[in-house]
Motif scaffolding. Structure first.
Motif, PDB file in Angstrom:
ATOM      1  N   HIS A 284       9.405  10.333   6.472  1.00 60.70           N
ATOM      2  CA  HIS A 284       8.733   9.210   7.154  1.00 60.70           C
ATOM      3  C   HIS A 284       9.250   7.877   6.745  1.00 60.70           C
ATOM      4  O   HIS A 284       9.523   7.049   7.695  1.00 60.70           O
ATOM      5  N   ALA A 285       9.539   7.812   5.690  1.00 58.59           N
ATOM      6  CA  ALA A 285       9.853   6.342   5.149  1.00 58.59           C
ATOM      7  C   ALA A 285      11.592   6.125   5.432  1.00 58.59           C
ATOM      8  O   ALA A 285      11.779   5.241   6.125  1.00 58.59           O
TER       9      ALA A 285
ATOM     10  N   GLN B 116       4.755   1.911   0.598  1.00 57.28           N
ATOM     11  CA  GLN B 116       5.355   2.795  -0.605  1.00 57.28           C
ATOM     12  C   GLN B 116       4.805   4.507  -0.006  1.00 57.28           C
ATOM     13  O   GLN B 116       3.831   4.462   0.577  1.00 57.28           O
ATOM     14  N   VAL B 117       5.968   5.360  -0.353  1.00 58.97           N
ATOM     15  CA  VAL B 117       5.663   6.558   0.131  1.00 58.97           C
ATOM     16  C   VAL B 117       4.892   6.862   1.488  1.00 58.97           C
ATOM     17  O   VAL B 117       3.845   7.420   1.302  1.00 58.97           O
ATOM     18  N   PRO B 118       5.185   6.290   2.305  1.00 55.15           N
ATOM     19  CA  PRO B 118       4.037   6.150   3.397  1.00 55.15           C
ATOM     20  C   PRO B 118       4.068   7.274   4.392  1.00 55.15           C
ATOM     21  O   PRO B 118       5.059   7.987   4.574  1.00 55.15           O
ATOM     22  N   LEU B 119       3.184   7.406   5.033  1.00 56.36           N
ATOM     23  CA  LEU B 119       3.016   8.128   6.444  1.00 56.36           C
ATOM     24  C   LEU B 119       3.511   7.076   7.579  1.00 56.36           C
ATOM     25  O   LEU B 119       3.105   5.876   7.394  1.00 56.36           O
ATOM     26  N   PHE B 120       4.227   7.612   8.416  1.00 62.25           N
ATOM     27  CA  PHE B 120       4.872   6.558   9.407  1.00 62.25           C
ATOM     28  C   PHE B 120       4.950   7.174  10.864  1.00 62.25           C
ATOM     29  O   PHE B 120       4.172   6.473  11.936  1.00 62.25           O
ATOM     30  N   ASP B 121       5.378   8.641  10.892  1.00 62.95           N
ATOM     31  CA  ASP B 121       5.309   9.000  12.205  1.00 62.95           C
ATOM     32  C   ASP B 121       4.245   9.867  12.430  1.00 62.95           C
ATOM     33  O   ASP B 121       4.010  11.053  12.059  1.00 62.95           O
TER      34      ASP B 121
ATOM     35  N   GLY C 270       0.868  -1.168  -0.107  1.00 59.57           N
ATOM     36  CA  GLY C 270       0.017  -0.042   0.010  1.00 59.57           C
ATOM     37  C   GLY C 270       1.026   1.245   0.126  1.00 59.57           C
ATOM     38  O   GLY C 270       1.967   1.119   0.529  1.00 59.57           O
ATOM     39  N   GLY C 271       0.234   2.243  -0.529  1.00 63.35           N
ATOM     40  CA  GLY C 271       1.180   3.493  -0.494  1.00 63.35           C
ATOM     41  C   GLY C 271       0.449   4.858   0.067  1.00 63.35           C
ATOM     42  O   GLY C 271      -0.840   4.904   0.177  1.00 63.35           O
ATOM     43  N   SER C 272       1.354   5.773   0.324  1.00 61.00           N
ATOM     44  CA  SER C 272       0.620   7.056   1.026  1.00 61.00           C
ATOM     45  C   SER C 272      -0.017   6.654   2.231  1.00 61.00           C
ATOM     46  O   SER C 272       0.305   5.972   3.235  1.00 61.00           O
ATOM     47  N   GLN C 273      -1.429   6.970   2.261  1.00 61.82           N
ATOM     48  CA  GLN C 273      -2.139   6.332   3.586  1.00 61.82           C
ATOM     49  C   GLN C 273      -2.297   4.763   3.413  1.00 61.82           C
ATOM     50  O   GLN C 273      -2.033   4.216   4.662  1.00 61.82           O
ATOM     51  N   GLY C 274      -2.027   4.382   2.416  1.00 59.55           N
ATOM     52  CA  GLY C 274      -1.846   2.826   2.495  1.00 59.55           C
ATOM     53  C   GLY C 274      -0.499   2.554   2.838  1.00 59.55           C
ATOM     54  O   GLY C 274      -0.422   1.280   3.467  1.00 59.55           O
ATOM     55  N   GLY C 275       0.576   3.403   2.843  1.00 55.76           N
ATOM     56  CA  GLY C 275       1.740   3.009   3.466  1.00 55.76           C
ATOM     57  C   GLY C 275       1.637   2.948   4.988  1.00 55.76           C
ATOM     58  O   GLY C 275       2.153   2.144   5.816  1.00 55.76           O
TER      59      GLY C 275
ATOM     60  N   SER D 222       0.472   4.617  15.900  1.00 56.44           N
ATOM     61  CA  SER D 222       1.442   5.327  14.978  1.00 56.44           C
ATOM     62  C   SER D 222       2.611   4.505  14.908  1.00 56.44           C
ATOM     63  O   SER D 222       3.425   4.060  15.663  1.00 56.44           O
ATOM     64  N   PRO D 223       2.854   3.791  13.542  1.00 56.19           N
ATOM     65  CA  PRO D 223       3.842   2.749  13.190  1.00 56.19           C
ATOM     66  C   PRO D 223       5.132   3.001  14.146  1.00 56.19           C
ATOM     67  O   PRO D 223       6.063   2.321  14.424  1.00 56.19           O
TER      68      PRO D 223
END
Length: 729
Positions: free
Chosen positions: A673-674, A606-611, A581-586, A644-645
């Motif tokens: 994020h990535a 993919q191009v994730p949000l993470f923090d 998944g990417g972006s929100q899917g990330g 929050s991952p």
């Protein structure tokens, strides 16, 4: 179609949806584990406790050296795999193929325009043809602007981001050009007849935001004008009225929003002849709530009587069509429901907001409106029922709207494309997971439909089938999902399976033909699964709202429930299950990794949000507070911190080796994020593959070669993890 800025921003964030045919079946119950308590270590709960904050310095020397080292390592591993080059060549052949269906739009003179990329036009060409020529196997295209030639002539890394031409002549246009694929663009005036940029014409320097024509010499512009002119989200906070000959900074401000807004923008509401019926300003208060203002001739402003969660869809025979995203009682006293399409006679409504509205369409609980466009006399609606598409044509009447349904293929995905404003023709796309895309030309006035283009099969689907199942989420809600597979696959848990999800921003994952998924995964024995979790829009606004903010964990549980159901059905098992998944899917993938790593053996992030404790401080992040909540508010921070991952990565977990990729030029979801996700995982002792494209923007591909490389890297990684038995850590 006219879109509210909230809808446009949602489309920006959303990743490309890969989407299937539907036959509902009842699945065994599968409950996801509860969300873990927030990490107690205090890791990265502030800038002072985040050891990798320096990776947020996008092009800083230290950060870029870290990127180069990781790129070298990851490319060495993945491109060194003997499967990479064959996959790369297959991906390259697909993305550069010339037998794709060109996406076309009606021009007012009856011609069709298109933007095209292939091996000979890597950056792309803006071109046009006639309808009759387009019907043939070899249309004759007339080039308007060659982006490859422009980039070479100007020694610039131009990426085309669209064009906005002044109606009704459509001769003077604003071309949007991005440096390397960023959302921020330079706007330059172009003469579509002379095929040249206008000497001394309008030029708006690089910025996020846009511009809208009022007339040949007047525009509404929303741009970055320096300190105090952008919202906290990094989008324009002012709308200015620019006259030809003025410098942009000299244009008078006609509307100012608030720093806490997402953005403000201006646009014109035009009738089918191109005449301006209203000049409007959209103030996006948050991602889903907005206000629409109308400047009056005396310079004052009046707010239109619309609900905060709504979208203007178009103008048909003098009637303004609006879709509602919330229950609402109109000034007339009429009660409307979430998902309704309603309409007013525009002039009467502007004069008196209590003018009664007409109900155009009220979807059922399992229906959703996925597309709306207006021809000269009709409203064309893509309506989905249990994730199966149909196209309805609505006509206004004195007391009510009537509708007919176009005779199109069944049990597939349909999309409403460009509509003519000079007559009632409209393009409709038809596709399915195993159905190559086709393009139909419909006459909405008569109901006649004609298939004028069909894409050849790009992979061998012989013996493949599509099933729709349901998984029971933790709160009992049944979550539909599609499984694309070879009909004779063994039900012994041995099938390499890729589970795709997004789960946010009311973005629906609808049936769609993906040549790369088919060629690089399905043909090789892989199984492809798409989860229609809450947070998406598959069943309308309520399906999305069920997973908003404090209820975000529901979407994560839905995704986990699908994974559990796949395993319960013996379609796959943990050693062979991967997610993407990417972006929100990330973000979705990061939460799956931290909450249920025991279910998966691969994750393409993919191009994730993470923090998620800092998402609102990075680039466009503040614009998504409406989706996730505000980490600066303690109550909301508490629910965000639970999932929050970045903060929930821990030692001693069964995390598989993950593949994380992003882009340096992404000015929407910050590459930090990535980067920080990969650095933290490595610190905790886990193997990580990280790749950062130094061009490309949020779409992660500045050109077709880079797109093919990214796809090949992903499927090489998935092959290593899920097709090699057993996968080795």
């Amino acid at each position: 179609m006219i879109r509210s800025s909230a809808a446009a921003l949602a489309a920006l964030l959303a990743s490309s949806s890969l989407s299937a045919v539907a036959m509902a079946q009842t699945a065994p119950s599968a409950s996801a584990a509860p969300a873990p308590a927030p990490a107690s270590s205090g890791f990265a709960t502030s800038e002072a406790t985040d050891p990798y904050i320096w990776l947020e310095d996008v092009e800083g020397a230290r950060a870029m050296e870290w990127v180069r080292e990781h790129n070298e390592k990851s490319l060495g591993v993945l491109q060194g795999d003997p499967r990479y080059e064959p996959l790369h060549q297959e991906a390259l052949a697909i993305v550069q193929a010339k037998d794709r269906i060109p996406g076309v739009g009606f021009n007012r003179d009856g011609t069709l325009s298109n933007f095209w990329q292939d091996a000979d036009h890597v950056r792309g060409v803006w071109r046009q043809t006639t309808v009759d020529s387009f019907r043939t196997d070899a249309p004759q295209w007339d080039t308007i602007l060659d982006i490859d030639a422009l980039a070479a002539a100007e020694d610039a890394n131009w990426v085309y981001k669209g064009v906005n031409c002044l109606a009704p002549e459509e001769r003077r246009c604003l071309v949007s050009l991005s440096n390397g694929g960023k959302d921020a663009t330079t706007l330059r005036e172009f003469d579509a007849v002379e095929r040249a940029f206008v000497e001394g014409g309008i030029v708006l320097p690089e910025s996020k935001g846009g511009a809208a024509w009022i007339d040949r010499d007047t525009l509404l512009i929303s741009r970055d004008f320096g300190p105090g002119t952008l919202t906290d989200s990094g989008y324009p906070m002012t709308v200015r009225l620019l006259k030809r000959g003025q410098a942009p900074e000299q244009a008078p401000v006609i509307f100012t929003g608030q720093p806490t807004d997402v953005a403000v923008s201006g646009y014109t509401l035009r009738d089918a002849d191109g005449a301006v019926k209203a000049v409007l300003i959209n103030r996006s208060v948050d991602f889903y709530s907005s206000e629409t203002w109308r400047p009056k001739d005396d310079g004052s402003l009046v707010q239109l009587a619309l609900p905060a969660k709504s979208e203007i869809n178009g103008l048909i025979d003098g009637r303004l069509v609006v879709s509602l995203k919330q229950d609402w009682t109109a000034p007339s006293g009429q009660a409307f429901q979430t998902g309704d399409l309603i309409a007013w006679p525009l002039d009467a409504w502007l004069a008196d907001p209590a003018t009664p509205a007409q109900l155009v369409l009220r979807p059922t609980e399992r229906q959703s409106v996925e597309g709306v466009n207006a021809t000269r006399h009709t409203l064309v609606v893509a309506l989905y029922d249990n994730v199966r598409g149909s196209v309805r044509v609505y006509r206004p009447g004195q007391t009510e709207w009537t509708h007919t349904t176009l005779d199109l293929p069944q049990n597939v995905s349909v999309g409403v494309g460009s509509a003519s404003e000079t007559d009632d023709r409209v393009f409709v796309s038809v596709t399915g997971y195993l159905n190559p895309s086709s393009l139909w030309l419909a006459d909405a006035a008569t109901g006649d439909v004609e298939q004028i283009k069909s894409m050849p099969a790009k992979f061998d689907a012989t013996g493949m089938t599509v099933d729709q199942h349901e998984a029971r989420s933790a709160d009992g809600t049944m979550i539909p999902y599609f499984v694309v597979h070879k009909a004779d696959m063994p039900l012994d848990g041995s099938n390499p399976t890729l589970l795709y999800g997004y789960g946010g921003f009311e973005s629906s994952l609808l049936p769609g033909y993906s040549a790369t998924v088919g060629k690089l995964w399905l043909e090789r024995g892989g199984v492809y699964v798409i989860a229609n979790t809450r947070g998406g829009g598959e069943f309308g606004p309520r399906w999305h709202e069920a997973a908003l903010q404090q209820n975000r964990q529901r979407a994560h549980e839905d995704f986990q429930a699908v994974a559990l159901d796949l395993i319960a059905r013996d379609i796959t098992s943990q050693p062979h299950l991967g997610i993407m998944g990417g972006s929100q899917g990330g973000l979705f993938m990061g939460v799956m990794l931290t909450q249920r790593p025991d279910l998966i053996n691969a994750a393409v992030i993919q191009v994730p949000l993470f923090d998620m404790l800092r998402f609102h401080k990075l680039l466009a992040g503040a614009s998504w507070i409406g989706e996730y909540g505000d980490p600066d508010i303690p109550e909301q921070r508490a629910w965000i911190e639970r999932y929050s991952p970045y903060q929930n990565l821990r030692a001693g977990q069964p995390y598989p080796e993950v593949f994380i990729h992003t882009s340096t030029k992404d000015d929407r979801v910050h590459p930090g994020h990535a980067r920080k996700a990969a650095a933290r995982l490595e610190e905790l002792g886990y193997p990580v593959l990280f790749y950062e494209n130094t061009d490309g923007g949020h779409a992660a591909g500045a050109n077709l070669q880079e797109t093919a490389r990214r796809i090949a890297l992903e499927y090489t990684y998935l092959s290593r993890r899920l097709m090699d038995t057993p996968a080795q850590e």
